[in-house]
Write a protein that holds these residues in place. Structure first.
Motif, mmCIF file in Angstrom:
data_model
loop_
_atom_site.group_PDB
_atom_site.id
_atom_site.type_symbol
_atom_site.label_atom_id
_atom_site.label_comp_id
_atom_site.label_asym_id
_atom_site.label_seq_id
_atom_site.Cartn_x
_atom_site.Cartn_y
_atom_site.Cartn_z
ATOM 1 N N LEU A 234 63.728 11.014 -9.439
ATOM 2 C CA LEU A 234 62.439 10.488 -8.991
ATOM 3 C C LEU A 234 61.803 9.488 -9.951
ATOM 4 O O LEU A 234 60.788 8.866 -9.608
ATOM 5 N N CYS A 235 62.365 9.343 -11.137
ATOM 6 C CA CYS A 235 61.795 8.407 -12.129
ATOM 7 C C CYS A 235 62.837 7.332 -12.457
ATOM 8 O O CYS A 235 63.537 7.419 -13.479
ATOM 9 N N PRO A 236 62.957 6.320 -11.636
ATOM 10 C CA PRO A 236 64.022 5.317 -11.815
ATOM 11 C C PRO A 236 63.852 4.468 -13.063
ATOM 12 O O PRO A 236 64.817 3.844 -13.503
ATOM 13 N N GLU A 237 62.648 4.434 -13.634
ATOM 14 C CA GLU A 237 62.417 3.611 -14.815
ATOM 15 C C GLU A 237 62.599 4.381 -16.120
ATOM 16 O O GLU A 237 62.363 3.831 -17.203
ATOM 17 N N LEU A 238 63.014 5.636 -16.042
ATOM 18 C CA LEU A 238 63.175 6.456 -17.241
ATOM 19 C C LEU A 238 64.147 5.806 -18.221
ATOM 20 O O LEU A 238 65.257 5.426 -17.846
ATOM 21 N N ARG A 239 63.707 5.692 -19.486
ATOM 22 C CA ARG A 239 64.522 5.032 -20.507
ATOM 23 C C ARG A 239 64.935 5.963 -21.636
ATOM 24 O O ARG A 239 65.922 5.697 -22.328
ATOM 25 N N ALA A 240 64.156 7.030 -21.860
ATOM 26 C CA ALA A 240 64.466 7.925 -22.981
ATOM 27 C C ALA A 240 63.956 9.325 -22.670
ATOM 28 O O ALA A 240 62.915 9.496 -22.027
ATOM 29 N N ILE A 241 64.708 10.310 -23.148
ATOM 30 C CA ILE A 241 64.290 11.706 -22.999
ATOM 31 C C ILE A 241 64.743 12.468 -24.235
ATOM 32 O O ILE A 241 65.856 12.265 -24.736
ATOM 33 N N GLN A 242 63.872 13.325 -24.749
ATOM 34 C CA GLN A 242 64.187 14.141 -25.928
ATOM 35 C C GLN A 242 64.168 15.615 -25.514
ATOM 36 O O GLN A 242 63.132 16.108 -25.048
ATOM 37 N N VAL A 243 65.304 16.283 -25.686
ATOM 38 C CA VAL A 243 65.435 17.658 -25.209
ATOM 39 C C VAL A 243 66.071 18.580 -26.256
ATOM 40 O O VAL A 243 66.600 19.645 -25.913
ATOM 41 N N GLN A 244 66.020 18.196 -27.513
ATOM 42 C CA GLN A 244 66.565 19.065 -28.556
ATOM 43 C C GLN A 244 65.895 20.438 -28.498
ATOM 44 O O GLN A 244 64.699 20.558 -28.246
ATOM 45 N N GLU A 245 66.689 21.476 -28.760
ATOM 46 C CA GLU A 245 66.219 22.864 -28.780
ATOM 47 C C GLU A 245 65.814 23.369 -27.401
ATOM 48 O O GLU A 245 65.105 24.372 -27.289
ATOM 49 N N CYS A 246 66.233 22.656 -26.351
ATOM 50 C CA CYS A 246 66.057 23.154 -24.982
ATOM 51 C C CYS A 246 67.407 23.702 -24.542
ATOM 52 O O CYS A 246 68.244 22.969 -23.999
ATOM 53 N N ARG A 247 67.614 24.959 -24.771
ATOM 54 C CA ARG A 247 68.965 25.525 -24.646
ATOM 55 C C ARG A 247 69.474 25.571 -23.212
ATOM 56 O O ARG A 247 70.689 25.667 -22.990
ATOM 57 N N ASN A 248 68.573 25.524 -22.236
ATOM 58 C CA ASN A 248 68.993 25.606 -20.841
ATOM 59 C C ASN A 248 69.116 24.234 -20.178
ATOM 60 O O ASN A 248 69.303 24.142 -18.965
ATOM 61 N N ILE A 249 69.010 23.180 -20.979
ATOM 62 C CA ILE A 249 69.228 21.831 -20.471
ATOM 63 C C ILE A 249 70.603 21.374 -20.959
ATOM 64 O O ILE A 249 70.839 21.262 -22.156
ATOM 65 N N THR A 250 71.489 21.134 -20.015
ATOM 66 C CA THR A 250 72.891 20.877 -20.339
ATOM 67 C C THR A 250 73.340 19.537 -19.763
ATOM 68 O O THR A 250 72.552 18.787 -19.188
#
Length: 281
Positions: A234-250
């Motif tokens: 839903l976010c076509p312009e997304l350029r960066a995401i930080q997910v360190q220490e999110c153990r359920n994001i794979t």
């Protein structure tokens, strides 16, 4: 005395606002300006005029070496401020000194209160009531921020584009959902270490902030692939995401983002070929 003598010329004969303030005092740092105020009454008046004309104040370099009294001198005559950077003012900045500045400067579009620990939700209420042009707000590390305190702020802040609430661990899903309902033009959203957040928050961000460029949710361990997948869709312009220490994001949710060249703070897993080479002695 000869009227043409150079000794008759004083620095104070130079236009104050157009020349001295704009082209000289603007290049001096705050300690130098405050020292200059002590030289004479005229220098004090000149520096105070300069303080009344600046569009930006930044005390972050001095942190707790600054003081409430100095802040009052710096801001009391100014009603044109656009940027106010006060991060790391942990001890001296209080509601008493901050509220009048917010009330007198409705043109503020940037406010950085990161790690300011001695103010309260009263400051957020005042920002919401007076600063309707606000686009950039950092409350990083402000553990006093509550969901109830956020509501008066966000209901009047539709222009917000950058919001950093990292470390505001008293916030919950409802606070973030309300934020994006009222401020759906957000492009940068930092929610690191808000431990109570669940997929409900990120799903609301995905549905309501289609212009989002960057999301940071480091340490939000309750989040799962489900919300990140929806964010990617839903976010076509997304350029960066930080997910360190999110153990359920794979990689289930991250791999499609990598294919779009979205910057991710988690390195990709080793391929079978890379793994084979890494095992060679």
């Amino acid at each position: 005395m000869d009227p043409d003598s150079k000794s008759d010329v004083s620095i104070f004969d130079i236009p104050w606002q157009e020349v001295l303030c704009r082209h000289v005092l603007s290049h001096l740092n705050l300690p130098t300006l405050f020292s200059l105020r002590l030289v004479s009454q005229k220098f004090c008046s000149l520096v105070d005029l300069h303080f009344s004309l600046v569009f930006t104040i930044n005390t972050s370099t001095y942190a707790d070496c600054f003081s409430s009294a100095a802040f009052t001198v710096l801001t009391s005559r100014n009603s044109f401020l656009k940027k106010m950077i006060l991060c790391n003012s942990k001890d001296w900045l209080s509601d008493v000194s901050l509220l009048p500045v917010i009330q007198n400067n409705p043109l503020l579009d940037t406010i950085d209160l990161a790690n300011c620990l001695s103010i309260s939700n009263a400051s957020l209420y005042t920002i919401g009531a007076y600063c309707h042009k606000l686009r950039w707000l950092s409350l990083r590390g402000c553990v006093w921020v509550t969901s109830d305190g956020m509501l008066p702020l966000i209901t009047n802040q539709q222009p917000l584009e950058y919001v950093d609430l990292s470390g505001c661990w008293n916030l919950d899903d409802e606070a973030i959902i309300q934020l994006v309902q009222y401020c759906n033009g957000i492009r940068y959203l930092m929610l690191n270490n808000i431990y109570g957040l669940t997929d409900r928050s990120v799903l609301s961000v995905a549905h309501l902030c289609p212009q989002l460029w960057q999301l940071s949710v480091q340490g939000c361990w309750r989040l799962t692939d489900h919300s990140i997948q929806m964010l990617g869709e839903l976010c076509p312009e997304l350029r960066a995401i930080q997910v360190q220490e999110c153990r359920n994001i794979t990689e289930i949710s991250l791999a499609p983002l990598r294919a779009r060249k979205v910057r991710i703070d988690k390195p990709p897993p080793l391929t079978s070929e890379m793994l084979r080479f890494s095992q060679i002695p």
